[in-house]
Each structure stands twice: as C-alpha cells, then as structure tokens.
Design an enzyme around this catalytic site. Structure first.
Site, PDB file in Angstrom:
ATOM      1  N   GLU A 238      69.751 -23.054  26.580  1.00  0.00           N
ATOM      2  CA  GLU A 238      68.833 -23.033  25.265  1.00  0.00           C
ATOM      3  C   GLU A 238      69.509 -23.479  23.993  1.00  0.00           C
ATOM      4  OE1 GLU A 238      64.535 -21.543  26.659  1.00  0.00           O
ATOM      5  OE2 GLU A 238      65.846 -20.232  26.319  1.00  0.00           O
TER       6      GLU A 238
HETATM    7  C1  TNX Z   1      63.845 -19.140  29.273  1.00  0.00           C
HETATM    8  S1  TNX Z   1      65.623 -18.745  31.524  1.00  0.00           S
HETATM    9  C2  TNX Z   1      64.781 -18.396  29.184  1.00  0.00           C
HETATM   10  C3  TNX Z   1      64.758 -17.295  28.510  1.00  0.00           C
HETATM   11  C4  TNX Z   1      63.189 -16.689  28.621  1.00  0.00           C
HETATM   12  C5  TNX Z   1      62.588 -17.231  29.554  1.00  0.00           C
HETATM   13  C6  TNX Z   1      60.996 -16.786  29.909  1.00  0.00           C
HETATM   14  C7  TNX Z   1      66.578 -19.017  30.581  1.00  0.00           C
HETATM   15  C8  TNX Z   1      67.973 -19.142  30.828  1.00  0.00           C
HETATM   16  N1  TNX Z   1      66.106 -18.977  29.308  1.00  0.00           N
HETATM   17  O1  TNX Z   1      65.361 -16.942  27.250  1.00  0.00           O
HETATM   18  O2  TNX Z   1      63.108 -15.421  28.494  1.00  0.00           O
HETATM   19  O3  TNX Z   1      62.645 -18.627  29.601  1.00  0.00           O
HETATM   20  O4  TNX Z   1      60.596 -17.315  31.200  1.00  0.00           O
END
Ligand code: TNX
Length: 533
Positions: A346
């Site tokens: 992300e």
């Molecule tokens: C996505 S899963 C994210 C996390 C959040 C999560 C909540 C991932 C690699 N990144 O930063 O906590 O969704 O479900």
C-alpha cells in the site's frame, strides 16, 4: 482392520445415511461407530485413521510416560504428556526411561530420525489397550502427536488447577493415526502495531496456534500508529514512536528481552517467529521518531487514525538505508528463524521505479543479515532473489506477477483475513475484502487458488489478524476463533480429508475445550457446538 476416513464418517453422521438416507451412496466400508468420539474431536483432520481392535487405553494411577533421558526435547514433551494426564485424571504419571520391551500401561515417545515416511513434522500415534506410542522423526512431530492426544482427552484437561475429589480415569480410543502436514507454512499474523498486545497476550495467541499444529507467528511490529520493538541503535523509535495506537490509547513496545521471551515461548511450541517491519509505507511511527527519514527533514506528528498509504520513508536518502540496516540487523540477530518480513504494501506516494529500486535495496540488506525477505504481494512487481517470498493478500493482485514469485504464502483477503466480519451484524472487524463466515474461511484449496502459480512455489497459508478494531486479546479471540481452526486445517490436512460436513461437526466438538481454555470464541450459529457438561 477397519479403515475409513474422517470425511466419510462425518458425512454419514450428518446425513444419517447409514440407517435411512434414501439418496445416500452405499459406504465402501462400514463405519465403526466406536470411532466416533476420536474422529469428531480432531482439528485439523489427520491424514489417516484406522480403528484398532480392543477397548482403548485407560490412563490411571499405573500409567507411566516413557522418554529417553539423553534427548532433552523428547523429555520436555514427555513432561507435557504427564501434565495432560494429570489434568485429565488428577494424577501425574512419572516420566521414566524406556526399557527394551514396552511396559504395559505406558505412553511412549519415540524419536526415529531415519523414518522418512513421517517427514520432518509428521507422526504416528498408535493407541492400544496396553500402550500408547507416538513415533516421529523430529521433536516437532512428537509435539504434534501430543496435540492430537490432547484433543482426544476430556475437555477438562484444559483446566490448569484441577482438583478432583476422587481420582478419575480417562480413556483414549483404540486407533492408529498416521499424520503429517500438507504444507510447511501454517501461520497466523498478529498486528501489534494498530493496537499493542502485551507479552502475556501474545503468548495466549501462540497457544491457539500450537493447539492447531500451526508453525509460524508473523508479528506486524511497526505501522503508522506505533513502533513496537526496541532497537538499541535507534532509541527514539520507542521513546517517540511507540506511545500511540488506533483511537489514541497508550500503545507500548516489546523490549529486546520481551521479544526473546516471545521467541522462546514460540520455539517451545515449534513455532517460528516472523518479524515484520513494514516499509517504505506504513512508516509514520518511524517518521515521527527520526526527522531525517522524511524527505523534507520534518518529523511527522503522531497518528492514531486508520487511514493507509500516506506515509513513506524518503527512498532517495542514504539515511534511510542506514536506518533500515540498523533495524534489520538488530531484529535479525534476535530472531532464530530464517525470515524477515519487509512489508512493501500500500505505497501510494512513490513512482513504480522508486518503489522497485527500494525493494531491491531492502532485499539485499535483508540477505546481508542472513535472512530471506518476505513481502506483501505488491513486491511481486520487483525482480526478486530466488530465496524471497511473496505473501499474497489482494484478491485482485496481478496473477502473472504472482506466478513468477519464487515462493508464495497464501493469505487471500476474502478467505484468510481474520479481521473481516463474519456477517453483516458482526460488531468487530472490517469488511473491505467481504464478509467471511466460517465456511468461506474453510472451503478453498491453496493448490487451485492461483492456477497460474507452480504448485511447488506454494509454501502454505497464513491468516492475518489486523487490529484496527481489536483493542484487547478478547476482541482478537472473537475474530480469530473459530476461523483460525479453519485455516489451520486448510494448511495441514490432505485434500481427501477436506469436507465442510465433517469439519463443522469436529469444530463444534471444540466448544467445551475452548470454553475451558477461556477463549472468547464466536459461537457461529451454523456450527453444532457441543455444550459443556
Ligand atoms: C490492508 S493487508 C492492509 C493493512 C490493513 C488491512 C486491514 C495489508 C498488507 N495491508 O494495512 O490493516 O488491510 O484489513
């Protein structure tokens, strides 16, 4: 001997096919109903179970546990068996050295390193009238055999301070179980960054993994809301970066001593700790603590919200790589396992080129500290070393990139994310990847999830618990249980044993045990929970 599979048996129980199911197929072998209790209490399902003749093994005041004194790990596991017997009957059997002939009334642990058919984590459990034998090629296999014995014992063996007015006996059913895991990676992740969980709560989480023969605990040790691990060369991380969490609570962090304590507790249960420092994004806590990690040289304010994607280390500065080298170096030195998880998810503020060259540099740093790098599935866009591992999480991630990943851990958000709500009424949890009732967590096959990926690249499965909505371990338990057991079975049990009709009955049989353990599990209405007697 009457051989049958758990799946067959449970399907028969569910449909009543044996007696009166007009549309049911005739069973191949007639099920031995005396097996019912044994079959219905095991999660994950073992590879094969054969019923053995005779009435089973009764643990009583004459029972002894046999283990070779020169094998300290075996002796330690024998101590666990003796403790389980004490909690089942009120009397702890002595642990003795084995004699040439198997003594009647004994539970023997046998380490047979040259028994290739058991694999590095498999075991054979033979329960007969006069003796119980657990055979394995490794201490891990013995430990898993003992977890199976544990699930065959009465639920009250989970109470620590049992004190019976009269000693009891407990009878294990006469069976021969051969069992080994389908995948070498059977993990869960705990996000200790969004909310901090103290060491004793992490240990409780580890206990849940051990009960289900899982062998990896991934700790998400840093995110925007908090930095949770002491780094001696970078003290500000825990002075400034650890004092918050989602919702503005006090946060906290593990000292290096705490971390060593967690590592040891996990290792005693054959669980490898996989530390994660998420980067270059999800780094606000580091950017608060060290101004030079920001491109503008300005330290960032504390963050206690739940947005993602706004923070990034300054990937053009050498300061950043010196920082990463310090952090990866100290954590790697404290971590006996082979892995360092560098996050990589992300990132919304960098160009694809900046991102790729950052991941390549981090991969080299991780390798220099002797670890294999793991990254969330965004890292699959980067050329990876043959040792690197991609953790698949986005249901819509680019399939072609995943197919080229050297190794894969499967955590599909719409199946394995333990922080998704069960249904529309669940108060805790998120729903960005959908709702995940227990059957959705259970009914998928790692071998066919990504048809393009070569089967040999799949290491196994991992179930993440992100903690935006869980402030205490009680909240965590509500989201994790029973879905952790579903993912454990997906990772451990062979496809021939995979059947929802069987699983839901065996899951229901865990109710009293989990109650005795004080687990705040979700009583999913579709599961036939056994009530506590
Ligand atoms: C996505 S899963 C994210 C996390 C959040 C999560 C909540 C991932 C690699 N990144 O930063 O906590 O969704 O479900």
């Amino acid at each position: 001997m009457n051989r049958l599979t758990i799946a067959l048996f449970a399907a028969l129980v569910m449909t009543g096919a044996c007696a009166h199911g007009p549309r049911a197929k005739a069973p191949q072998a007639r099920p031995d109903l005396r097996l019912a209790p044994a079959l219905q209490t095991l999660v994950p399902a073992p590879e094969t179970i054969e019923s053995a003749p005779g009435p089973g093994f009764t643990i009583d005041a004459n029972t002894v546990v046999l283990a070779t004194p020169s094998q300290p790990e075996v002796l330690r596991i024998a101590g666990l068996v003796a403790e389980l017997c004490r909690r089942s009957t009120g009397t702890a059997p002595p642990v003795r050295a084995p004699a040439d002939v198997i003594a009647p009334g004994s539970i023997q642990l046998r380490l047979v390193p040259d028994e290739p058919s058991l694999g590095s984590e498999g075991y054979r459990l033979a329960i007969a009238h006069d003796a119980v034998t657990v055979t394995a090629a490794s201490p891990a296999g013995l430990f898993y055999g003992v977890q199976t014995i544990r699930q065959l014992l009465p639920y009250w063996s989970e109470y620590q301070a049992v004190m019976f007015t009269q000693p009891r006996t407990a009878t294990l059913p006469a069976v021969i179980i051969r069992d080994r895991p389908r995948y070498p990676w059977r993990g869960a992740m705990l996000d200790v960054a969004r909310h901090f969980f103290p060491v004793r709560e992490v240990k409780r989480f580890i206990d849940l993994l051990a009960l289900h023969k899982m062998n990896r605990l991934h700790l998400h040790l840093a995110d925007d809301q908090g930095w949770r691990i002491e780094i001696l060369k970078r003290p500000e991380l825990t002075v400034k970066g650890a004092v918050s969490e989602v919702g503005g609570g006090p946060g906290g962090f593990y000292t290096q001593r705490d971390y060593a304590d967690i590592v040891q507790y996990a290792a005693d249960r054959f669980i490898t700790i996989v530390p994660e420092i998420d980067m270059p994004g999800h780094t606000n806590a580091a950017l608060e603590s060290y101004a030079e990690l920001n491109c503008d040289g300005q330290a960032r304010p504390v963050f206690s919200g739940t947005d993602v994607g706004f923070s990034a280390l300054c990937v053009e500065k050498d300061d950043t790589y010196r920082f990463i080298d310090d952090v990866v170096g100290e954590i790697s030195a404290m971590t006996p396992g082979a892995y360092f998880h560098a996050g990589g998810d992300e990132v919304k503020t960098l160009t694809p080129e900046q991102y790729r060259s950052f991941i390549e540099r981090v991969q080299t740093i991780v390798q220099a500290h002797g670890k294999q790098m793991i990254g969330w599935d965004e890292v699959a866009a980067t050329p990876l070393l043959p040792t690197s591992i991609v953790q698949h999480w986005r249901p819509n991630a680019a399939r072609g990139e995943l197919a080229r990943a050297p190794h894969l851990i499967l955590s599909p958000g719409n199946r394995a994310y333990l922080d998704m709500k069960y249904d529309g009424d669940t108060a805790l949890g998120l729903n960005w990847a959908g709702l995940i009732p227990v059957q959705t967590a259970y009914d998928w096959d790692p071998a066919t999830l990504l048809p393009e990926a070569p089967g040999a690249s799949i290491l196994g499965v991992e179930a993440p618990l992100w903690s935006e909505t869980t402030a205490t371990i009680r909240d965590v338990e509500f989201l994790v249980m029973p879905r952790l057991a579903a993912i454990a079975e997906v990772g451990w049990s062979v496809p021939a044993q995979h059947a929802w009709t069987s699983f839901r009955v065996r899951l229901g049989a865990q109710g009293p045990r989990w109650t005795a353990l004080g687990i705040n599990f979700y009583r999913a209405p579709e599961i036939p929970w056994t009530s506590l007697k």
